[in-house]
Design an enzyme around this catalytic site. Structure first.
Site, PDB file in Angstrom:
ATOM      1  N   GLU A 229      47.775  45.629  39.733  1.00 26.04           N
ATOM      2  CA  GLU A 229      48.347  46.876  39.236  1.00 26.04           C
ATOM      3  C   GLU A 229      47.529  48.076  39.689  1.00 26.04           C
ATOM      4  O   GLU A 229      47.793  49.204  39.295  1.00 26.04           O
ATOM      5  CB  GLU A 229      48.440  46.837  37.707  1.00 26.04           C
ATOM      6  CG  GLU A 229      49.612  46.026  37.185  1.00 26.04           C
ATOM      7  CD  GLU A 229      49.565  44.570  37.595  1.00 26.04           C
ATOM      8  OE1 GLU A 229      48.550  43.910  37.333  1.00 26.04           O
ATOM      9  OE2 GLU A 229      50.545  44.080  38.200  1.00 26.04           O
ATOM     10  N   ASN A 313      51.535  39.487  42.497  1.00 33.97           N
ATOM     11  CA  ASN A 313      52.622  40.375  42.917  1.00 33.97           C
ATOM     12  C   ASN A 313      52.148  41.361  43.983  1.00 33.97           C
ATOM     13  O   ASN A 313      50.980  41.715  44.021  1.00 33.97           O
ATOM     14  CB  ASN A 313      53.133  41.164  41.704  1.00 33.97           C
ATOM     15  CG  ASN A 313      52.050  42.033  41.108  1.00 33.97           C
ATOM     16  OD1 ASN A 313      51.061  41.526  40.592  1.00 33.97           O
ATOM     17  ND2 ASN A 313      52.197  43.341  41.200  1.00 33.97           N
ATOM     18  N   ASP A 355      57.540  42.465  39.643  1.00 36.62           N
ATOM     19  CA  ASP A 355      56.195  42.017  39.255  1.00 36.62           C
ATOM     20  C   ASP A 355      56.152  40.533  38.945  1.00 36.62           C
ATOM     21  O   ASP A 355      55.534  40.116  37.976  1.00 36.62           O
ATOM     22  CB  ASP A 355      55.670  42.821  38.045  1.00 36.62           C
ATOM     23  CG  ASP A 355      54.260  42.380  37.629  1.00 36.62           C
ATOM     24  OD1 ASP A 355      53.452  42.121  38.529  1.00 36.62           O
ATOM     25  OD2 ASP A 355      53.990  42.291  36.432  1.00 36.62           O
TER      26      ASP A 355
END
Lengths: 628, 177, 336, 136
Positions: A229, A313, A355
């Site tokens: 992230e 991801n 994701d």
């Protein structure tokens, strides 16, 4: 034996049909029929009795050796079965289970770790500040033997996505190995608690943290980074277990030389063949900040001498910034543990839109598939499918959804590609509603357990859907790189979690338990036919491995997101241990004290967990149970 | 004459509408540096002390233009990545009434500029000082304590929550989804 | 008297001289703009003709001696029929003209719609306050190019533009090449155009979008295919490394100071995407969305005081001393 | 009476027109002279300077009399007082050769100045200097 049984079933069925026509049949035939029926019945019983002795599906012996009653790695063994052969606690007596002792870790963050038991000592590693405790099981009340405080950099908390968790340590050869949030891998002497070596491999200034549990294979400590992230480029490193120096590094994106793709690389599907796909399947420069972090589980097959690990991801979540397949993210690698060289790769979710990290556990099993014995790998994946892969080649044998899935329409077994549902494609400025599963997946990191006795895989998972909206995103090193507003909602049925027993051979669920909250804890299954798991309300549950019937439950002090284990204590009796302490992504609303008025808090997870604050508070306690 | 008076008044009113707010998009050095130290705690030995006052803070705190710029920068500089749209995530929630390091705009400014040890990065030299003031003003407005005439507008996209000044009280919010 | 008329005529033609040039819908340089220009001229001519006819009819009516009015209650059948015929004829003519014009514009639209149906090049233009993000799409992801404000296209080839926005509604208008089309947040509009000949065509945001709407312009540069290909390949390279010690200092400053928060320079840690990509900024002809020509002095002026040049733009005034300013300018100047 | 008035009006008008014409002539002559002097002193041509200044960023930082769009507040205002200033850039004494050098390579003279060395040609710098001196 199985074939005999199948024939018997057929004959039995024929006889049953035959009885209906019995009235019109003469006595001799009738007698013969009864004889056949008896014979078939006998064969059925014999088959049933023989089954446990010769299970149809079982982990390879080399990866899952005979149980010694210890628990030396979070997944129990290299095959990641989380199955214990201890059988003192059974379906019948589990209802009398009682607390043997408890221990407060003093850290009120999400406790995702599995305790380790080696000899007479139980080891637990806490979330940040990653304190390692050793408790003496041989003495009453299990007093503390020693504790080791690595004092990680507090600033690391600011770049740790989704709580400051740690998923456990690993034991090998007299040492405990574990990772700290600020990117250190540390080896500690298991007897004395003195650090042996400490290697700094992650840079928090670009958003890199480490939360995973290491795996020790052939004298190498395998570690990967977190930060999908934050626009962190994913890697897995092998550190020398002796002195901690980095032996090889394999990136998840970039040129083949850095991904350790060489002449040995033989992926099964055409979509994974080509030169430097880790560069050419990305816009220029995007692969350098493209995620694919290795923060989940690694399995190892000593026979094939391959390690298997998933990749996270691609970053950012907003797919507009990264057209292409985004190799080698959201997939699985088989690598040679000595050199790191990739053997094969399969991408669960090419050009991931939601994701769907590909980091879940893979359970290594040997089974017969469509009449042929196969070395397989079972993987309940974040995108909602239970995959059955041939672990020698990476071929997908089957992919069946284990819950509500509408973001994709299945897996094309010819090309290996996930068939994306165009209605649920996200992009900047577009709000897409009711995408199932969510960014947290139908199942996240929370590991499942497999029992060779029942042939069932016990999957703790979520039942959530979400609304997504792509938003403008800006890369600034060391800050989040997401670009998606997410709001999660409960999935079909209204319950937010489920515990599914998956029949691996039949590729369908055997039974499903509904849970109010996502089941964010791991599972363990024993030869006593009992499955243990915890809920986010704080219940620690024991259910029957065959029927799923609730046999026993105990309310702990906080929500449970940890991994249960079971071991044989110094007194020879079986114990069950679990860390209680809510947190993680799902529990961040409690551990991080988030505001439920903002539906997008905790990357959208807070919206569906609004009531968790009314149910549980932060905690951090080890519970150990035994029979009276 | 009597008839003219209201007309005259109206005309004056209309002319008053020509008064335009000056948007100082260039740093106003004359407004003070805004660099007065702000203690994180209210406890000070030696009894009460005067509260800090700063021209600069006043110029930003309840100014609609600066608040809206702050809202834009909050997303641009990825504050929203950690603090979501005020509810928090990797970082703490900002829309509640809890301020770990003080809720005065000077404290928030110091938090953004210098960082805090438990994870808040320092944006010193990375963000011009005036933009830090804009951000601090917006962050302060998230908890609904600026005049509604100045608060920035609602996020229209997914309607994640109403505008900052119209948020329902946390206590009255629905319990279960 | 006659001379005055001539002078008036000349004066009225004078504004038309402004119709040619690099930003004029009446000076078409491509089929889309040509189609529209033809429509404009035809509509104008036809309407002028109709207007003149009406005026003539009106004047004739006024000039003609009024006939004695009879009893208004007694209808003269012949005269009534005559009048009705005239009214219906006028009505018919109006209908025919309007339908004709409608059909014309309909067929013009059809022509516009197929210009880019076989376009080999797709360019995604995203409107920002107040600049244009330009992305050259490619089926091979690593050949996707992102740049800003200056759009190079191959001359003589249809090009498809996908138009969208991230903040407010903008409008993309390069009058010499095509009609205007809005850029709408969360929505993709498609505009096809073709430049017949190489040249530089100015475009301008044509929908009020905020304080610096007037300074939101773009340049479409049509070049022969080989030159365009060379340009594209050149732009795909990562940024040039700093060549001098001063430029190196500028590179380091760029990454340490607020620049890095918004801008991207390929091959460095700077990866911002809310402001124009600067990987090859010095190869562009203008700065700040067509506001300034590219030169060292203008670069310095823009960095030193963007708010003086484009008040309200989102580029802030950054506190830099003389050395720092010049170092950053030296670095950016080398990004060709 | 009427003719008196008209005579007065006509006379006044004539005087005013003549005065304006005289002022205009004087002004044009002065401008001509000033430009000629500036051109001679610098070796440049003042009339070419405006486009050079707009293209090279002078207008971005300085407010320059007579240059469209030159409202910059970064550097000093360049107006009629320039010719009477004592120093150029705070370091050089104010004379044409120094001003031309300053315009071309300011940073060689004062390495810490924010004014960039514009990189324009000698002749262009002379043109600009001519324009600036002609502002008086």
């Amino acid at each position: 034996m199985k074939q005999v049984q199948q024939v018997a079933v057929k004959i039995w069925g024929a006889c049953q049909r035959g009885y209906k026509a019995m009235a019109r049949i003469d006595g001799r035939t009738k007698l013969g029929m009864i004889g056949w029926t008896l014979l078939a019945g006998f064969a059925l019983v014999a088959g049933a009795v023989a089954q446990p002795a010769e299970p149809a599906i079982r982990p390879p012996a080399a990866a899952a050796p005979l149980d010694d009653g210890q628990w030396t790695m979070p997944a129990k063994n290299y095959a990641s079965t989380r199955y214990s052969e201890l059988a003192e606690i059974t379906e019948d007596n589990v209802k009398t289970l009682q607390v043997a002792f408890t221990f407060s870790t003093g850290v009120n963050k999400g406790q995702e770790a599995a305790p380790l038991v080696v000899g007479d000592t139980i080891y637990i590693v806490t979330p940040f500040p990653n304190i390692l405790y050793a408790l003496d099981l041989a003495r009453p009340g299990a007093p503390m033997k020693w504790k080791f405080e690595p004092n990680p950099e507090p600033a690391a908390q600011g770049v740790a996505c989704c709580d400051v968790v740690n998923r456990g340590a690993a034991f090998s050869n007299g040492r405990i190995y574990f990772n700290t949030l600020d990117g250190h891998t540390i080896a500690v002497d298991a007897a004395t608690g003195k650090p042996v070596w400490n290697t700094h491999i992650g840079n928090i200034n670009i958003g890199e943290t480490i939360t995973m549990a290491p795996l020790i294979v052939k004298g190498k400590v395998l570690v990967g980074n977190s930060g999908g992230e934050m626009g962190v480029r994913g890697w897995i490193k092998a550190l020398d277990a002796g002195d901690g120096h980095v032996m090889w590094t394999a990136y998840s994106t970039g040129p083949d030389a850095e991904v350790l793709i060489g002449p040995d690389f033989t992926p099964h599907y055409d979509m994974d063949k080509g030169k430097d796909l880790g560069v050419t399947s990305w816009p220029p420069d995007a692969w350098k900040i493209g995620g694919g972090n290795v923060w989940g589980w690694i399995s190892y097959d000593p026979d094939l001498d391959l390690i298997f690990h998933g990749t996270g991801n691609p970053g950012p979540w907003n797919p507009d910034l990264r057209p292409g397949d985004n190799k080698w993210t959201s997939g699985i690698f088989a690598r040679d543990p000595d050199t790191g060289n990739a053997k094969w790769f399969y991408q669960w979710t090419p050009h991931d839109l939601h994701d769907y990290d590909g980091i879940n556990e893979q359970v290594l099993l040997d089974m017969t598939w469509q009449g042929k014995p196969r070395k397989v790998l079972v993987r309940p994946e974040r995108n909602g499918y239970v995959y059955l892969l041939d672990r020698t080649t990476g071929e997908v044998l089957s992919a069946v959804p284990f819950g509500p899935v509408n973001s994709s329409k299945g897996v094309d077994l010819k090309t290996g590609r996930l068939i994306v549902n165009p209605e649920k494609e996200t992009s900047t400025g577009k709000v897409v509603r009711n995408i199932c599963p969510t960014a947290s997946g139908l199942k996240d990191w929370q590991p499942s357990a497999f029992s060779p006795k029942t042939g069932l895989l016990y999957i703790p998972h979520n039942n959530l859907c979400m609304d997504e909206e792509g938003v403008e995103v800006n890369y600034i090193a060391g800050t989040p790189y997401v670009g998606m507003n997410v709001r999660m909602i409960a999935g079909p049925g209204g319950h937010r979690g489920a515990f599914t027993a998956w029949d691996v051979a039949a590729a369908k669920p055997a039974w499903i338990l509904k849970e109010n909250f996502p089941v964010w804890s791991g599972a363990v299954v024993t030869a006593g036919n009992v499955v243990f798991y915890g809920t986010m309300e704080g219940w620690f549950k024991a259910v029957s491995a065959t029927t799923g019937k609730l046999l026993w439950q105990f309310k702990t002090s906080s929500g449970i997101i940890g991994q249960p284990i079971t071991y044989r204590g110094p007194d020879g009796h079986q114990y069950v241990a679990i860390l209680s302490g809510v947190g993680g992504w799902a529990g961040a609303i409690v551990s991080g004290d988030l505001d439920p008025r903002d539906a997008t808090a905790a990357l959208g997870f807070a919206n569906v967990m609004k009531d968790l604050k009314d149910v549980t508070t932060p905690g951090g306690t080890l519970y150990v149970f035994r029979l009276p | 004459m009597n008839r003219c008076l209201p007309l005259l008044l109206f005309a004056m009113l209309a002319i008053a509408g020509c008064q335009r707010e000056e948007r100082d998009t260039r740093p106003q050095s004359a407004l003070g540096s805004g660099k007065q130290p702000t203690p994180v705690t209210v406890l000070t030995p030696g009894g009460e002390r005067p509260s800090p006052s700063d021209n600069k803070a006043a110029a930003f705190e309840a100014n609609a233009f600066h608040l809206s710029q702050g809202k834009r920068l909050f997303n641009w500089f990825n504050c929203s990545g950690c603090h979501a749209n005020g509810g928090g995530g990797m970082g703490p929630a900002l829309m509640d009434k809890k301020w770990i390091y003080g809720g005065a705009i000077e404290s928030i400014h110091a938090t953004i500029r210098d960082g805090r040890p438990n994870g808040m990065p320092s944006f010193r030299d990375r963000v011009p000082d005036d933009q830090i003031w804009e951000l601090a003003a917006f962050v302060r407005s998230l908890s609904g304590n600026v005049p509604s005439s100045a608060a920035p507008g609602r996020d229209d996209d997914m309607m994640v929550h109403p505008s900052e000044n119209r948020l329902p009280n946390a206590a009255t919010l629905g319990k279960s989804p | 008297m006659r001379r005055i008329w001539v002078m008036c005529g000349a004066a009225s033609i004078l504004p038309l001289a402004g119709c040619s040039g690099w930003q004029s819908a009446l000076d078409p340089k491509g089929p889309a703009a040509g189609e529209l220009a033809w429509l404009i001229w035809f509509f104008t001519a036809l309407c002028t003709l109709v207007w003149l006819l009406v005026m003539i009819a009106l004047i004739m009516t006024l000039i003609r001696r009024a006939r004695p009015i009879g009893d208004p209650l007694v209808l003269d059948a012949t005269s009534e029929r005559h009048k009705t015929r005239i009214v219906f004829a006028a009505l018919g003519a109006t209908a025919v003209i309007l339908i004709g014009l409608t059909l014309l514009s309909f067929f013009a639209n059809r022509t516009l719609a197929v210009i880019g149906s076989d376009a080999a090049l797709t360019i995604r233009v995203t409107g920002h306050q107040w600049w244009w993000e330009v992305r050259y799409e490619n089926s091979q992801p690593n050949r996707i190019l992102t740049t800003a404000n200056e759009i190079h296209i191959p001359a003589g080839e249809p090009v498809r533009f996908i138009l969208t926005s991230t903040d407010v509604i903008h409008s993309f208008w390069v009058p010499n090449l095509a009609g205007k089309l809005d850029l709408i947040p969360g929505h993709e509009n498609v505009l096809d155009l073709k430049a017949d000949k190489p040249g530089v065509y100015r475009g301008q945001c044509a929908e009020f979008c905020g304080a610096q709407h007037a300074n939101m312009s773009t340049f479409v540069i049509a070049e022969p295919r080989p030159i365009f290909d060379a340009w594209l390949n050149d732009q795909l390279r990562p940024a040039a490394p700093p060549a001098s010690p001063e430029a190196k200092a500028g590179h380091d400053l760029f990454l340490k100071r607020p620049c890095v928060m918004c801008h991207k320079i390929g091959g460095t840690m700077a990866g911002g995407s809310v402001a124009p990509d600067l990987t090859h900024v010095a190869s562009r002809q203008t700065l700040a969305a067509g506001t300034l020509t590219m030169s060292r002095g203008n670069l310095a002026a823009w960095i030193a005081d963007p708010q003086g040049i484009k008040p309200g733009a989102y580029m802030p005034v950054v506190d830099l001393n003389g050395d720092e300013l010049n170092a950053i300018v030296a670095y950016l100047e080398g990004l060709r | 009476m009427r003719s008196d008035l008209s005579r007065l009006v006509f006379g006044t008008s004539a005087i005013v027109v003549l005065a304006i014409l005289a002022a205009l002539t004087w002004w044009l002559q002065r401008t001509d002279r000033v430009i000629r002097e500036a051109n001679n002193a610098t070796g440049g041509i003042a009339t070419r300077a405006i486009s050079i200044m707009m293209a090279n960023g002078c207008a971005g930082c300085h407010t320059i009399t007579g240059v469209p769009g030159a409202h910059g507040l970064v550097g000093p205002r360049l107006d009629a007082t320039l010719a009477t200033k004592v120093y150029v850039g705070g370091v050089l004494s104010n004379n044409p050769e120094n001003l031309i050098r300053w315009i071309r390579v300011a940073r060689e003279i004062n390495p810490h100045t924010a004014m960039p060395s514009t990189g324009i040609s000698e002749q262009e710098a002379r043109d600009i200097a001519a324009y600036l001196y002609a502002l008086r």
